[in-house]
Every structure is written in structure tokens, then in C-alpha cells.
Write an enzyme that holds these catalytic residues in place. Structure first.
Site, PDB file in Angstrom:
ATOM      1  N   CYS A 193       0.854  -1.197   0.000  1.00 40.01           N
ATOM      2  CA  CYS A 193       0.000   0.000   0.000  1.00 40.01           C
ATOM      3  C   CYS A 193       0.887   1.243   0.000  1.00 40.01           C
ATOM      4  O   CYS A 193       1.971   1.244   0.586  1.00 40.01           O
ATOM      5  CB  CYS A 193      -0.899  -0.016   1.236  1.00 40.01           C
ATOM      6  SG  CYS A 193      -1.919   1.459   1.437  1.00 40.01           S
ATOM      7  N   HIS A 230       4.918   6.255   1.954  1.00 42.36           N
ATOM      8  CA  HIS A 230       5.110   7.619   2.474  1.00 42.36           C
ATOM      9  C   HIS A 230       6.157   7.632   3.588  1.00 42.36           C
ATOM     10  O   HIS A 230       6.918   8.589   3.707  1.00 42.36           O
ATOM     11  CB  HIS A 230       3.786   8.190   3.001  1.00 42.36           C
ATOM     12  CG  HIS A 230       2.798   8.520   1.919  1.00 42.36           C
ATOM     13  ND1 HIS A 230       3.151   9.178   0.774  1.00 42.36           N
ATOM     14  CD2 HIS A 230       1.465   8.288   1.812  1.00 42.36           C
ATOM     15  CE1 HIS A 230       2.088   9.330  -0.001  1.00 42.36           C
ATOM     16  NE2 HIS A 230       1.045   8.786   0.611  1.00 42.36           N
ATOM     17  N   HIS A 267       0.622  -2.525   6.990  1.00 39.78           N
ATOM     18  CA  HIS A 267      -0.598  -2.270   7.772  1.00 39.78           C
ATOM     19  C   HIS A 267      -1.823  -2.871   7.083  1.00 39.78           C
ATOM     20  O   HIS A 267      -2.940  -2.620   7.487  1.00 39.78           O
ATOM     21  CB  HIS A 267      -0.799  -0.763   7.935  1.00 39.78           C
ATOM     22  CG  HIS A 267      -1.047  -0.101   6.622  1.00 39.78           C
ATOM     23  ND1 HIS A 267      -0.033   0.205   5.745  1.00 39.78           N
ATOM     24  CD2 HIS A 267      -2.195   0.240   6.007  1.00 39.78           C
ATOM     25  CE1 HIS A 267      -0.552   0.718   4.655  1.00 39.78           C
ATOM     26  NE2 HIS A 267      -1.865   0.744   4.763  1.00 39.78           N
ATOM     27  N   CYS A 272      -7.299  -3.009   4.516  1.00 43.37           N
ATOM     28  CA  CYS A 272      -7.016  -1.585   4.251  1.00 43.37           C
ATOM     29  C   CYS A 272      -7.802  -1.061   3.064  1.00 43.37           C
ATOM     30  O   CYS A 272      -8.778  -0.361   3.213  1.00 43.37           O
ATOM     31  CB  CYS A 272      -5.524  -1.316   4.047  1.00 43.37           C
ATOM     32  SG  CYS A 272      -5.185   0.418   3.626  1.00 43.37           S
TER      33      CYS A 272
HETATM   34 ZN   LIG Z   1      -3.148   1.082   3.268  1.00 39.41          ZN
END
Ligand SMILES: [Zn+2]
Ligand SMILES: [Zn+2]
Length: 366
Positions: A40, A45, A61, A166
Site C-alpha cells: 500500500c 510515504h 498495515h 485496508c
Molecule cells: Zn493502506
């Protein structure tokens, strides 16, 4: 016990695969054998230094797995259960949990880089390792809070289970729970990565009449056609706001979603919405990248600008609904997973993401 994990020691350096020590689960915690972990952009980031996390850290995550052992007092799951991992652990007791917003749990946020009790389970020598979102899915095994575990049927493939942890819940939830898109309405989606595609799936589920995919990548737009997109707009080739107004008969879209994560795309989503329209911001913008919103337009055009975190869902209640929607054929998650990797290939997996490969990559081998 030992676990092999991908460690971020320093932003803008590759993740390092190494063996760490993993403590036994304490009270209210669960040892999970990770079965799948999604690649993801939110993790990226941190790798790129655009968001901060205490280092060294084990990211990941978006995950799922099989319960290996449970700590004292755990009653909701047992060894052998298949679980989706929620990247917010709703404590069940704070103001937000008790008023139906466990996605905004205060205890989770205030202990964001540790377990709920402020300590760590991953170590090497004297060094503690931050478990991102209390999950650290880029590891063979992880100790997670019991409340992060959402039990799901064994028939649910682990890669789909991870996505529900997610991008599915974030994207579909933004449409049906946060924006509450009505049948027959028009929807524009700015950013067609993993979460954006799930916003498109959610808009189709909500019977939107027009679903406009907006992205600078022609490949992403073409891929988005599989999920219910009716129109595509490429901002690098045309005035995207004008084009959306054109497609919506000069009105602007009833609902717009910002799923890329930048000030400029928030402004774009705001300008694409019709008078009285709803703009839902889902993407996480880098620190300091602020949108400039026309406050007069906000008032005189009665637009609603809202944020949606984790699809504004109650994870324990809503993730099983996502599972049912997938199992009953209403959510096309099969086409979403385009690449699978071994944990050892994680840096390549992120290179593929950054290069703009379409769909979702998932680590399925550890
Ligand atoms: Zn995510
Ligand atoms: Zn709470």
C-alpha cells in the site's frame, strides 16, 4: 521466538530483511502467522520520508493471517482462526469507540508507534522496533492486539482478506458509509490506485449512474474500466475539472473522492463537485502539502467537504460485511490483485508500485 521481517532503518534507503526477536503475546494480544500483506502507498510515504514514524520500524498495515497462539484473557479468537488485521485497534472504551467511531480511537492514536501498553514486541539486542499500526505485517509473524483481529471465514483467500484490512474497507467504506452515495448519482474519483479502485467498486455497489475515473496514468484508467468506470479523464491531457463538468451535463459531480493524497488533487476534487455536492477526502497528503479551498464557493455553492479515515467504518462490524460482499460476488477483488511477491522481494514490490504498475501487489510468501 525469531521472525524474519523487512526493516526500515532510514527513509530513502531500501528495507532490510533480517531476523528479529519477537516476544510472546501479553494479555489481550495475539500471535499471528502473517498470510498476506498488501503493498500500500501509505507505507511508501514512510519509506520516502514524506510521513514520519519512529525508526527502526517494521511497516505493513494491510494484512491477514492465521492465529498461532493467544495471550492471557483473549476470548474472541483462538489458534487456527483466520483473521483480517485492522490497522486501527479500537480500544472499546474511549469517547470515540463508545460513540460508534472506533476508527478514530484515542488510545490507538496516542500509542500509535507501540502496542496499547506503550511497549514493543519486536527487538534486536537493545533496540526496539516500531510496529506500524501495531501490525508490522512485513514479517513472518507478528504480535498484535486482540482488538485488531477481525475473524473471517477460512474459505476467504488470505490475499483478499489482507485487502479488506485496508484498501477495500477504506475505499468502499468512503462511498457507502462516509459519503452515502445514492443510486443514480454521479461520482468522480481522483486517483485510481488500490483505494481509488475500491471507491469505484463502492460507487458501482451504490448504483451510481456515472463513475468518472481521474488519473494521470493511461494504464491506470484502462485498468479502472474493469471495476465499473463509465468515463475516464486524464488531467495531464485535458482540463480535468472542465471535462468532469462536461460529462455531468454542466452540473459537476454529485460526489467526488480524492484518493491520491495531495493538496492539488483535493482542490481538483472540490472544483469537480456540483453545487450542494459532497467532496470526500480519502488520500493522505504529505506533511505540509496544503490545499487552497475557495471558502466563498464552499458557502455559496453549499459544498460539503469531509474527510474519511478507514472508510469511516466500525471495523469489527463492517469488515465482515465486506467479506460477505466479496463472497457473494458483489466486489470484484480477484481482478484487483495483479502481482504477488515473496517477502524477500519487498523492495522490488515497492519499485513496481512507484513505477505505476496497475492494481494491487500483495506479499503472499514469507
Ligand atoms: Zn493502506
Ligand atoms: Zn478507543
Amino acid at each position: 521466538m525469531k521472525t524474519k521481517a523487512a526493516v526500515l532503518y532510514e527513509a530513502n534507503t531500501p528495507l532490510v530483511i533480517e531476523e528479529l526477536d519477537l516476544d510472546e503475546p501479553k494479555g489481550g494480544e495475539v500471535l499471528v502467522k502473517i498470510g498476506a500483506a498488501g503493498i500500500c502507498r501509505s507505507d511508501w510515504h514512510f519509506m520516502a520520508g514524506e510521513a514520519k514514524v519512529a525508526l527502526p520500524a517494521v511497516l505493513g498495515h494491510e494484512g491477514s493471517g492465521i492465529v498461532e497462539r493467544v495471550g492471557p484473557g483473549v476470548t474472541s479468537v483462538k489458534a487456527g482462526d483466520t483473521v483480517i488485521l485492522s490497522f486501527v485497534s479500537g480500544c472499546g472504551r474511549c469517547h470515540f469507540c463508545t460513540t460508534g467511531k472506533p476508527n478514530l480511537c484515542d488510545l490507538h492514536m496516542s500509542t500509535s508507534t507501540t502496542m496499547m501498553d506503550g511497549t514493543y514486541r519486536l527487538h534486536k539486542g537493545d533496540t526496539d522496533f516500531t510496529p506500524l499500526s501495531k501490525l508490522a505485517c512485513f514479517s513472518q509473524y507478528s504480535v498484535v492486539p486482540e482488538v485488531a483481529c477481525v475473524p473471517c471465514p477460512q474459505e476467504l483467500p488470505l490475499d483478499k482478506a489482507a485487502l479488506i484490512g485496508c484498501c477495500v474497507t477504506t475505499g468502499v467504506g468512503a462511498v457507502i458509509t462516509a459519503a452515502k452515495v445514492e443510486p443514480g448519482s454521479t461520482v468522480a474519483v481522483v486517483g485510481c490506485g488500490g483505494v481509488g479502485l475500491n471507491v469505484i467498486l463502492g460507487a458501482r455497489l451504490a448504483s451510481a449512474s456515472k463513475i468518472i475515473a481521474v488519473d494521470v496514468s493511461e494504464g491506470a484508467l484502462e485498468f479502472a474500466m474493469q471495476f465499473g468506470t463509465t468515463h475516464t479523464v486524464n488531467p495531464s491531457q485535458q482540463d480535468a475539472v472542465a471535462r468532469v463538468w462536461d460529462i455531468t451535463d454542466g452540473l459537476g459531480a454529485d460526489y467526488t473522492f480524492e484518493v491520491y493524497g495531495s493538496g492539488g488533487t483535493v482542490e481538483m476534487a472540490f472544483d469537480m463537485a456540483r453545487k450542494g455536492g459532497t467532496v470526500t477526502v480519502v488520500g493522505i497528503t504529505p506533511d505540509g502539502d496544503m490545499p487552497s479551498i475557495d471558502a466563498v464557493a464552499l458557502v455559496r455553492q453549499e459544498k460539503t467537504l469531509k474527510g474519511s479515515y478507514y472508510g469511516s467504518t466500525r471495523m469489527q462490524a463492517d469488515m465482515p460485511r465486506m467479506v460477505d460482499l466479496y463472497m457473494s460476488g458483489h466486489l470484484n477483488l480477484d481482478a484487483l490483485v495483479t502481482r504477488t511477491y515473496h517477502l524477500d522481494e519487498i523492495n522490488k514490490a515497492y519499485e513496481d508500485l512507484v513505477r505505476g504498475e496497475v492494481g494491487r501487489g500483495v506479499i503472499t510468501r514469507f
